[in-house]
Enzyme design. Structure first.
Site, PDB file in Angstrom:
ATOM      1  NE  ARG A 214      11.281  40.112  35.638  1.00 33.06           N
ATOM      2  CZ  ARG A 214      11.997  40.588  34.613  1.00 33.06           C
ATOM      3  NH1 ARG A 214      13.313  40.718  34.720  1.00 33.06           N
ATOM      4  NH2 ARG A 214      11.429  40.934  33.478  1.00 33.06           N
ATOM      5  CG  PHE A 230      25.102  41.082  38.406  1.00 35.76           C
ATOM      6  CD1 PHE A 230      26.216  41.842  38.092  1.00 35.76           C
ATOM      7  CD2 PHE A 230      25.302  39.819  38.956  1.00 35.76           C
ATOM      8  CE1 PHE A 230      27.503  41.341  38.316  1.00 35.76           C
ATOM      9  CE2 PHE A 230      26.571  39.313  39.179  1.00 35.76           C
ATOM     10  CZ  PHE A 230      27.683  40.078  38.851  1.00 35.76           C
ATOM     11  CG  ASP A 252      23.246  46.911  38.688  1.00 33.35           C
ATOM     12  OD1 ASP A 252      22.809  45.862  38.178  1.00 33.35           O
ATOM     13  OD2 ASP A 252      23.883  47.776  38.039  1.00 33.35           O
ATOM     14  CG  ASP A 301      19.517  38.668  35.663  1.00 35.51           C
ATOM     15  OD1 ASP A 301      19.986  38.102  34.650  1.00 35.51           O
ATOM     16  OD2 ASP A 301      18.603  39.518  35.611  1.00 35.51           O
ATOM     17  CB  CYS A 341      21.758  37.031  29.255  1.00 39.79           C
ATOM     18  SG  CYS A 341      22.935  38.337  29.663  1.00 39.79           S
TER      19      CYS A 341
END
Length: 400
Positions: A214, A230, A252, A301, A341
């Site tokens: 970040r 996201f 989101d 993300d 991720c």
């Protein structure tokens, strides 16, 4: 010490011998002794050579999680306190400990348990039967280690509500361990204030692993028009806003996430510059393209599109689609921060997928940097699960 002995089949245990932390049920030749699931056992190779000690759970495919490679080391209270002390000493060396992951399972040689520190609150997630027996001792040891540094822990909340516990034959559970407290906890990261909902938020309430990623987008965002896809509770969007972006849109599909993101924006007096929309990113990106929108910086993300090897093909399609769409929405020379991720979407596959997306829309990528998770989530070599976050920053250029 347990008298139980587990002997591996001939040719089995390759991952273990290469430094891996697990033994699978199909690698075991025999189990001797009166053993209950959760007990510590001695592991022997097929020829009787001792390989160390770990806890057993015959209900799990991961039948043994290793605790030590030394056959003579007893896994007792002193051993657990030593592991906890080492984990805390490491965090103090490598990261700002105001909020951080203080125990990261196998990568801290305490398999199956995660503990996050949010200001003066600890959140624990216990995912394996053997380590569950040590859970309260681990928390107690952490409190003691932190007290030595003048840190007083106000409360502990358990978030052992992940589905993976059922594969261990354990019930999912969540709640206070000790005194109750307000479960919305304020933390500060990269100068930004967040309210972390440790009771209802995803996983332990906040994704600490992206802390330094970040911060890495700050230098790209001054004066920029930014799209954060996201956004979850708004963390990348707020970092862009704090870095001086002209405008930021965070998107989101979770109404709860967007409500928390707006609350976080107000907390940092960024609500005018940083806006949020509750939308499906896959629907919104083509819509923005049709409207002729252009951005200077786009952040992707997404959640893990795959949690197993079986669904990897669909995940690749998803990653390719959002990266392709984002590249089309960037002005020539704009910047794309993109990550995965999912540990099953490994470095090589993720890299190849982004390259395919760029080729499909005739864009050229100039890599600014490649990053992984923050160092409070250490990557233990040979423990594949510990290396899961891949994070690229590219400059995206038109083919000319």
């Amino acid at each position: 010490m347990s008298n139980g002995i587990v002997t591996l089949k001939k040719g089995a245990g390759r991952s273990l011998k290469a430094g891996g932390p697990w033994i699978y049920d199909n690698e075991v030749a025999s189990i001797l002794g009166e053993i209950q699931d959760g007990d510590i056992v001695l592991v022997h190779d097929f020829d009787g050579y001792p390989l160390g000690r770990g806890f057993i759970n015959r209900k799990s495919r991961l039948i043994i999680r290793m605790m030590t490679r030394d056959k003579d080391t007893e896994v007792d209270e002193a051993f657990i306190r030593m592991r906890v002390a080492n984990a805390w000493a490491y965090r103090k060396q490598v990261i700002d400990t105001e909020s951080c992951r203080v125990i990261f399972g196998e990568a801290d040689f305490l398999p199956g348990i995660v503990v996050d520190k949010f200001s003066d609150i600890l959140v624990v997630q216990s995912l394996a039967l053997g380590i569950d027996r040590f859970k309260l001792l681990i928390i107690d040891a952490l409190r003691e280690e932190m007290a030595k540094d003048g840190i007083s822990i106000r409360g502990v909340y358990e978030r052992s509500d992940a589905k993976v516990r059922e594969q261990e034959g354990m019930e999912r559970t969540k709640g206070f361990l000790g005194d109750t407290f307000d479960t919305k906890v304020e933390i500060v990261e990269n100068q930004i204030h967040y309210l972390v909902d440790v009771k209802e938020g995803q996983k332990t309430g906040f994704f600490l692993d992206q802390k330094e990623n970040r911060k890495a987008i700050w230098r790209l965002c001054r004066g920029a028009r930014v799209l954060d896809c996201f956004t979850h509770t708004g963390s990348f969007a707020l970092n862009a806003g704090m870095a001086g972006a002209a405008s930021v849109l965070g998107v989101d599909a979770s109404e709860l996430g967007i409500a928390q993101a707006r609350e976080n924006a107000r907390l940092n007096h960024l609500e005018e510059r940083v806006q949020f929309q509750c939308r499906d990113v896959f629907e919104l990106l083509p819509e923005l393209e049709r409207q002729g929108e252009q951005f200077d910086v786009i952040i992707l993300d997404p959640p893990a599109f795959t949690k197993s090897r079986n669904s990897i093909k669909n995940a690749v399609k998803g990653y390719r689609e959002i990266n392709l769409r984002a590249m089309k929405l960037l002005r020539d020379g704009g910047y794309l921060a993109t990550c995965s991720c999912s540990r099953f979407m490994d470095y090589a596959l993720f890299t190849r997928t982004i390259g395919q997306a760029a080729g499909n829309v005739h864009k050229r990528l100039r890599q600014v940097e490649y990053r992984t998770q923050a160092p409070d989530h250490p990557i233990l070599w040979a423990a594949e699960d510990s290396y899961y976050l891949k994070f690229y920053i590219f400059q995206v250029c038109d083919e000319k």
